[in-house]
Design an enzyme around this catalytic site. Sequence first.
Site, PDB file in Angstrom:
ATOM      1  N   HIS A  64     -44.385  32.815  65.725  1.00  0.00           N
ATOM      2  CA  HIS A  64     -43.457  33.876  66.130  1.00  0.00           C
ATOM      3  C   HIS A  64     -42.731  33.387  67.376  1.00  0.00           C
ATOM      4  CE1 HIS A  64     -45.230  36.906  63.387  1.00  0.00           C
ATOM      5  NE2 HIS A  64     -46.344  36.232  63.606  1.00  0.00           N
ATOM      6  N   LEU A  65     -41.416  33.222  67.248  1.00  0.00           N
ATOM      7  CA  LEU A  65     -40.659  32.705  68.395  1.00  0.00           C
ATOM      8  C   LEU A  65     -39.968  33.824  69.180  1.00  0.00           C
ATOM      9  CD1 LEU A  65     -39.180  29.374  66.978  1.00  0.00           C
ATOM     10  CD2 LEU A  65     -41.274  29.746  68.286  1.00  0.00           C
ATOM     11  N   ARG A  66     -40.019  35.045  68.631  1.00  0.00           N
ATOM     12  CA  ARG A  66     -39.611  36.248  69.374  1.00  0.00           C
ATOM     13  C   ARG A  66     -38.124  36.336  69.712  1.00  0.00           C
ATOM     14  NH1 ARG A  66     -44.052  38.564  67.667  1.00  0.00           N
ATOM     15  NH2 ARG A  66     -45.925  38.086  68.830  1.00  0.00           N
ATOM     16  N   ASN A  96     -39.954  38.712  62.112  1.00  0.00           N
ATOM     17  CA  ASN A  96     -40.083  39.998  62.814  1.00  0.00           C
ATOM     18  C   ASN A  96     -39.510  39.962  64.235  1.00  0.00           C
ATOM     19  OD1 ASN A  96     -42.174  38.367  63.710  1.00  0.00           O
ATOM     20  ND2 ASN A  96     -43.639  40.042  63.914  1.00  0.00           N
ATOM     21  N   ASP A 307     -50.303  31.016  63.660  1.00  0.00           N
ATOM     22  CA  ASP A 307     -49.912  32.413  63.903  1.00  0.00           C
ATOM     23  C   ASP A 307     -49.632  32.622  65.399  1.00  0.00           C
ATOM     24  OD1 ASP A 307     -49.252  35.063  63.587  1.00  0.00           O
ATOM     25  OD2 ASP A 307     -51.252  35.730  63.004  1.00  0.00           O
ATOM     26  N   HIS A 311     -47.384  37.187  73.664  1.00  0.00           N
ATOM     27  CA  HIS A 311     -47.220  38.531  74.216  1.00  0.00           C
ATOM     28  C   HIS A 311     -47.381  38.471  75.727  1.00  0.00           C
ATOM     29  CE1 HIS A 311     -46.953  40.843  70.557  1.00  0.00           C
ATOM     30  NE2 HIS A 311     -48.043  40.283  70.078  1.00  0.00           N
TER      31      HIS A 311
HETATM   32 ZN   LIG Z   1     -49.515  38.194  60.025  1.00  0.00          ZN
END
Ligand SMILES: [Zn+2]
Lengths: 433, 330
Positions: A64-66, A96, A307, A311
């Site tokens: 996730h690179l946000r 996402n 994954d 955060h």
């Molecule tokens: Zn997931």
Amino acid sequence: MTVVRNGRVVDPSQGLDGERDILVRDGKVAAIDRPGSFASLRDEETIDATGMLVTPGFIDLHVHLREPGFEWKETVATGSDAAALGGFTTICCMANTNPVNDCAEITRCIIDHARAHGRAHVLPIGSISKKLEGKEMSPLSELARAGCVAFSDDGEPVKDAGLMRRALEWASMLGLTLSCHEEDKSLSCGGCMNESALSTKLGLKGMPKVAEEVMIARDIELARTTGARVHICHVSSGRGVELIRRAKNDGIQISAEVTPHHLMLTEDAVTEYDTNAKMSPPLREAFEVEALRRGLADGTIDAVASDHAPHELDSKRVEFSRATFGIIGLQTSLPILLELERTGVLSLSRAIESITSGPAKVFGLQAGSLRIGQCADLVVLDMGKQWQFSREHCCSKSFNTPFADRLLQGKASSVLLAGKTIVREERFVNGEA
Amino acid sequence: MGNAVRHLLSIEGLTKQHLLRLVNNGREFVEVLQRDLKKVPTLRGKTVINLFLEPSTRTRTSFEIAAKRLSADAVNVSEGGSSIVKGETLLDTALTLQAMAPDILVVRHKESGAAHFLARHLRTTAVVNAGDGMHEHPTQALLDLLTLQQHFAAHNRSLEGLRIAIVGDIRHSRVARSNMWAHALLGNEVRLVGPRTLLPEYFASLPGLRGNISLFHSLQEGIRDVDVVMCLRLQLERQSEFFIPSLEEYSREFGVTRTLLDACAPKAVVLHPGPANRGIEVSSEVLDSPRALMQQQVTFGVAIRMAVLLDAALGGEVEESHQIAGGHAA
Ligand SMILES: [Zn+2]
């Protein structure tokens, strides 16, 4: 022109394990031969890999690179930096973001930022449904043309089986895979750790394994009926592995990944309400960890994926049930895998395969191999290097990791990205960190 | 204050000796509370903050009275009055309170682990858990023990060797958890009784819990020949989460009635942490009978909280009960 000299080259894609020199020219692997073979060449850059391991650059199917939308957590640039120092040359980033990666514009934006930064091949994953709402299908063809390599609503499971079926049919025309976060939220709803005697003791709502398993079972049957390719994200239970094993035996086009933390940690990490041990799916019991390890060793599980889920501290420094899910992983994946290798869980070639040719096969990527003519993404590993992952080492904007206190062994020393040396002696070339 | 801050976060992890000391110290305070002058100067100059982020008049009042009886300065912070409703995090609340340097922070919070969270972030303040989510409610278990000790002493029995049935919504109950740990520590037989939906099998094997624990899904069998029936409050909103088909069905199967007690456990006393849903988990007839010890539970609640506050304020310094009341009376 670059020559990587005297390293032990391990490339599971071609069954190679031996002392070799590698000649890199025009961004590609030009030749591999016995040490000293390229001694007559002039003006080349040399990387001395004596005593080191040389492997294809690693591939992470799940990060996730946000960006866009959550740039205080991570950006394409900072995530790429973390990847590079972790030995990853190819990372696939989840959809996402905000806005969600459900149109070509967002996909191109991510690709452009990654290219401009130039520290990793960043391959976007488009969303399955618009805005991840699970109601309308995203324009999968448009996303594929823009550069998406797979589709996923990761974070939000696709609740509607009808939508899932149609998306599988559409994706199969493109030859692309649907990567599935398997969770029936009506079963896991409100949960924040593994449902178990421990969650019962701590008074925390549990996420039962069956929430994951019923969705794996559903998607296996959908893969069977559509003939499309389903990839199971971050499998966390032995029963899930068994479902996948049987589906593979049945000839269904299914693949699976597991995270380093699910391979190394148990739910006991939550005992003191440590929010850096909170993720979805949650950490499970030791016997499940064993089953995951077996599944990875025997090839039922195709790939290890981090994954990587950055955060900010504020979202973790709260009551456990209110904390965000997820941990970062790009810079700790390699040492965790090597720890599994040292303790006899995985052979060295299987460990390397699970982050090179294994994941390449899952999404059909032209990467993860040092065959002649391939893009020269490679990494030189210092297998003996002992270190601790501290905030100063961390390239990510966030430092939500349960591995901060662990003594790690093994680190990427040099990294070549498309033939260009971007990391040397654990530091970026032409840059800080 | 002693060097080491002594928190009371859970019954789990206490030694049997510490548990019994708290109960016995509570007993000493029962005597203090029977005097005309109910106040002792023991904690004069100490500050107790009651941080109640979940509505609870009963427990908050009990802690407040306990603090005042010990001559401590007690300040109440409740949800409406705290900045938490304005979006302040628990951490910021904790740091703000820390800056006021209270000796003891009593905390009630609807999330499990909130007391642990505060204890981790408050360096010089002792944290007393007044109930955190579904996790624990240690002072409730202690006051239950004190109530049982006082009751069974009159029958020449001690706290040890009892057979206790905890009945009802075990899953969501911090009271049940704290009592399980307490009775397991005392070597008592603990029976957990409830429908499968509210009593998952995990309770048979909580990590670290050793003892005689068994699960029953039949009320009749569960309470047969027990000395104590502890009823739990059924949270009425559970209906919408599929845990029970209906209140009627629940109370028909798991409501504690006089007929049932007379038939299965004629000598048993009944505890309830309150407030009770009369006619649902327990009948009025039972609650209004002499075998119900609810009033004693409330009275002893103040005494036990005095013992807990003293323990927290003085850390390891007070070990013997006679130091408390003897000679200290104002
Ligand atoms: Zn997931």
